[in-house]
Structure formats: structure tokens, C-alpha cells
Design a protein around this motif. Structure first.
Motif, PDB file in Angstrom:
ATOM      1  N   CYS A  56     -26.787  13.384 -13.129  1.00  0.00           N
ATOM      2  CA  CYS A  56     -25.775  14.295 -12.436  1.00  0.00           C
ATOM      3  C   CYS A  56     -26.619  15.280 -11.320  1.00  0.00           C
ATOM      4  O   CYS A  56     -26.207  15.397  -9.921  1.00  0.00           O
ATOM      5  CB  CYS A  56     -25.151  15.241 -13.498  1.00  0.00           C
ATOM      6  N   LYS A  95     -27.648  13.392  -8.137  1.00  0.00           N
ATOM      7  CA  LYS A  95     -26.319  12.883  -7.328  1.00  0.00           C
ATOM      8  C   LYS A  95     -25.918  14.292  -6.588  1.00  0.00           C
ATOM      9  O   LYS A  95     -25.602  14.243  -5.503  1.00  0.00           O
ATOM     10  CB  LYS A  95     -25.139  12.564  -8.432  1.00  0.00           C
ATOM     11  N   SER A  96     -25.918  15.478  -7.291  1.00  0.00           N
ATOM     12  CA  SER A  96     -25.317  16.830  -6.713  1.00  0.00           C
ATOM     13  C   SER A  96     -26.272  17.099  -5.660  1.00  0.00           C
ATOM     14  O   SER A  96     -25.825  17.621  -4.676  1.00  0.00           O
ATOM     15  CB  SER A  96     -25.276  17.750  -7.865  1.00  0.00           C
ATOM     16  N   GLU A 102     -25.780  15.370  -2.548  1.00  0.00           N
ATOM     17  CA  GLU A 102     -24.563  15.614  -1.685  1.00  0.00           C
ATOM     18  C   GLU A 102     -24.492  16.910  -1.167  1.00  0.00           C
ATOM     19  O   GLU A 102     -23.800  17.351  -0.185  1.00  0.00           O
ATOM     20  CB  GLU A 102     -23.365  15.158  -2.544  1.00  0.00           C
ATOM     21  N   GLY A 103     -24.996  17.874  -1.798  1.00  0.00           N
ATOM     22  CA  GLY A 103     -24.925  19.436  -1.694  1.00  0.00           C
ATOM     23  C   GLY A 103     -25.995  20.079  -1.262  1.00  0.00           C
ATOM     24  O   GLY A 103     -27.155  19.419  -1.095  1.00  0.00           O
ATOM     25  N   VAL A 154     -26.533  24.004  -5.453  1.00  0.00           N
ATOM     26  CA  VAL A 154     -26.578  23.189  -6.581  1.00  0.00           C
ATOM     27  C   VAL A 154     -27.147  24.004  -7.756  1.00  0.00           C
ATOM     28  O   VAL A 154     -27.011  24.105  -8.982  1.00  0.00           O
ATOM     29  CB  VAL A 154     -27.243  21.972  -6.358  1.00  0.00           C
ATOM     30  N   ASN A 201     -20.492  28.948  -3.279  1.00  0.00           N
ATOM     31  CA  ASN A 201     -20.053  27.820  -3.232  1.00  0.00           C
ATOM     32  C   ASN A 201     -18.636  27.540  -2.781  1.00  0.00           C
ATOM     33  O   ASN A 201     -17.834  26.650  -2.935  1.00  0.00           O
ATOM     34  CB  ASN A 201     -20.007  26.715  -4.427  1.00  0.00           C
ATOM     35  N   GLY A 240     -20.511  18.501  -3.653  1.00  0.00           N
ATOM     36  CA  GLY A 240     -21.293  18.303  -4.868  1.00  0.00           C
ATOM     37  C   GLY A 240     -21.097  19.082  -5.978  1.00  0.00           C
ATOM     38  O   GLY A 240     -21.923  19.122  -6.906  1.00  0.00           O
ATOM     39  N   ILE A 241     -20.104  19.952  -5.910  1.00  0.00           N
ATOM     40  CA  ILE A 241     -19.865  20.697  -6.927  1.00  0.00           C
ATOM     41  C   ILE A 241     -19.632  20.038  -8.368  1.00  0.00           C
ATOM     42  O   ILE A 241     -20.126  20.730  -9.371  1.00  0.00           O
ATOM     43  CB  ILE A 241     -18.909  21.845  -6.797  1.00  0.00           C
ATOM     44  N   PHE A 243     -20.540  17.394  -9.690  1.00  0.00           N
ATOM     45  CA  PHE A 243     -21.878  16.749 -10.439  1.00  0.00           C
ATOM     46  C   PHE A 243     -22.505  17.872 -10.806  1.00  0.00           C
ATOM     47  O   PHE A 243     -23.471  17.720 -11.621  1.00  0.00           O
ATOM     48  CB  PHE A 243     -22.470  15.597  -9.532  1.00  0.00           C
ATOM     49  N   ALA A 244     -22.797  18.891  -9.948  1.00  0.00           N
ATOM     50  CA  ALA A 244     -23.471  20.083 -10.336  1.00  0.00           C
ATOM     51  C   ALA A 244     -23.022  20.851 -11.639  1.00  0.00           C
ATOM     52  O   ALA A 244     -23.726  21.290 -12.518  1.00  0.00           O
ATOM     53  CB  ALA A 244     -23.617  20.964  -9.407  1.00  0.00           C
TER      54      ALA A 244
END
Length: 298
Positions: free
Chosen positions: A103, A106-107, A110-111, A116, A158, A163-164, A166-167
Motif C-alpha cells: 500500500c 502504491k500511495s 500516486e501522491g 502520504v 490532503n 493516493g489517499i 492506499f495511504a
């Protein structure tokens, strides 16, 4: 204070304490900078690399780094000697660690790194809530203040984040690993527990990488990606080694400096990754840091 020829001569003991204190401050600053670079290195390492594969590489290096720092403690203890119940809980904590890695990478891909990181650190809230229900730990006033500041700071950070999801899942997994170790009642060196959690977590990451076809993409990984992922795996335990040295020399002041990691990360990511830092984000980071200071004072 000794007077001689009109000059004040400080005792050598006081000078030695001052030098030790300032050395601790330097170690704390170095630890803060290195810790801030870990998510940045992880993000650079996922630019052209599958996130699961990136997590596997960083996990292998992290596992080797922890073994290097805590070799005596790890070699001096055995999982078998813990008992079946403790082993089961370490295995579950390792599984949670592996899911965290999936996770997190992945986050972070994206973020924004600092967004994150703030969400992941909210695992403190989840752990506190679990402690209330599982261990009947009653939060005090400082805990409530810290929770409020942490939530407000994270939300402001945020408002336009990506990517929130997965964070948040990474925060839940991080908290789950901590809670499982506590439920197992494992009274051993933290380095020993961390090594096995990371080792098992890395195996989970590798299995997930193979299952999702990530290993097939290893040839397309750039040299820069690989170097950054290796450095990320080395930097994390290195930062906490420096932090430990800082605390032993300058006490709580080292913790105050280390709490500024997210601000340092924000500055570095804006320069290196060109991540946009607005006034609102900076305000959110300051509120979040205030929460960390409240926790430290508790």
C-alpha cells in the motif's frame, strides 16, 4: 568559574558536556534529513518500476540493513524459543508489514511524499483507538489534543491529495503490525522483532510481485530507480541509528528536531520532485508537527 589574568576559564567537564550536546544536535539534524529523504527515494524508485517490485527491492535491502545493525540481538535469539503463540503473532505482524509495503509504495507513487507520510503517521490514532478497546488504555487530555491536531493537519495537507486510499490502508496495516506484536506479548529486543516483521513482510511483497507479474518488469527498471530503492532501504535504519545517537547525547531536544521531518521532506520534495507546496499545505504540516510535539510532551 576560575579567574586567571582577567579571563573566565570554564571547567573542562562543562565544555565536554556542551560539545556532546552540540554533537547530538548535529546527529539529530542528519537523522531528520535522512528520514525525510526515504519517501523521496522511494518515489523516485517507482517512476519507471512496478510498485510491488520496488517494494520488494527496498524490503530486501531494509532487511539486510536491520540485520547489519542488530546482528548480535538477532543471532542471539530464536523464534522457536518464543512459543507457538508469539510466533503466530509475529507471522501475522509480518503479513501486516508486507501489506503495508504494498500500500505504501502504491500511495507514494500516486501522491505527494509529505501528504502520504502524514496519513501513514495517523496510524498513531488507530493504535490509540485499538488500545482503548483491546487493552482498556484510557486516552488522556494530551492524546485527545494530539488526535485533533493530527486530523486537522492531515486534512488540510490532503485537500487536493491523490493516493489517499492506499495511504490510509498503509496506516491501518502499520497500526495492525504494532497491535499484533503487543497482543503477542513479545518481550524481546525491538530490532529482533523488526527484523522478522520486515523479513516476513518482504516475502509477502515478493510473492505479491510474482503473482501480479511484477518480476517480469525487472528488466525495464532503470539504473536510477534501482539505486534509489537500495538507498531507501539503507536510509531508514540509518536515520534511526543517527537518531538514537542524538537522543543519547542531547536528550529530548533530538526528538524536537526529528519531529520536523515532514517540513524537511516538504522542502526537499519541492526541489527534487517539483511537488507543489502551497500556503495551506505548509499550514497543515505545521499543525501536524504540533500534534507530534504534544505526543512528545505526553
Amino acid at each position: 568559574v576560575n579567574w586567571e589574568k582577567g579571563k573566565i576559564q570554564l571547567p573542562s567537564k562543562i565544555i565536554g558536556l556542551y560539545v556532546m550536546y552540540m554533537t547530538g544536535i548535529i546527529w539529530a539534524c542528519a537523522a531528520t534529513f535522512i528520514a525525510a529523504c526515504v519517501p523521496i527515494l522511494a518515489k523516485v524508485g517507482t517512476k519507471k518500476t512496478d510498485t510491488a517490485l520496488a517494494g520488494s527491492i527496498a524490503g530486501i535491502v531494509l532487511c539486510a540493513s536491520i540485520f547489519f545493525y542488530r546482528k548480535d540481538n538477532i543471532m542471539g535469539s530464536s523464534l522457536i524459543a518464543l512459543g507457538q503463540r508469539s510466533v503466530v503473532f509475529i507471522l501475522l505482524a509480518g503479513l501486516a508489514t508486507g501489506l503495508f509495503g504494498i500500500c505504501f509504495f502504491k500511495s507514494i507513487h500516486e501522491g505527494y511524499t509529505f501528504q502520504v507520510t502524514a496519513i501513514v503517521k495517523c496510524s498513531y490514532i488507530i493504535t490509540l483507538a485499538a488500545g482503548f478497546f483491546l487493552f482498556h488504555n484510557t486516552p488522556d487530555t494530551f492524546d485527545y489534543i494530539a488526535i485533533a491536531l493530527m486530523i486537522v493537519g492531515t486534512v488540510i495537507l490532503n485537500l487536493d491529495g491523490t493516493g489517499i486510499l492506499f495511504a490510509l490502508l498503509a496506516a491501518v496495516c502499520a497500526s495492525a503490525a504494532h497491535i499484533l506484536v503487543s497482543l503477542g506479548g513479545i518481550q524481546l529486543d525491538k530490532g529482533f522483532i523488526a527484523f522478522w516483521c520486515v523479513f516476513i513482510g518482504t516475502l509477502v511483497l515478493i510473492i505479491f510481485t510474482i503473482a501480479t507479474g511484477g518480476m517480469k518488469k525487472i528488466r525495464s527498471m532503470s539504473f536510477v530507480d534501482g539505486i534509489c530503492l537500495i538507498l531507501a532501504g539503507i536510509a531508514y535504519p540509518l536515520a534511526y541509528d543517527f537518531y538514537g545517537r542524538a537522543v543519547s547525547m542531547s536528550g529530548s531536544y533530538a526528538g524536537y528536531i526529528f519531529n520536523l521531518t515532514i517540513i524537511v521532506m516538504m522542502i526537499c520534495s519541492s526541489v527534487i520532485l517539483k511537488e507543489k507546496v502551497s500556503g495551506k499545505k505548509f499550514l497543515g504540516a505545521c499543525i501536524f508537527i504540533a500534534a507530534l510535539f504534544v505526543i512528545a510532551c505526553n
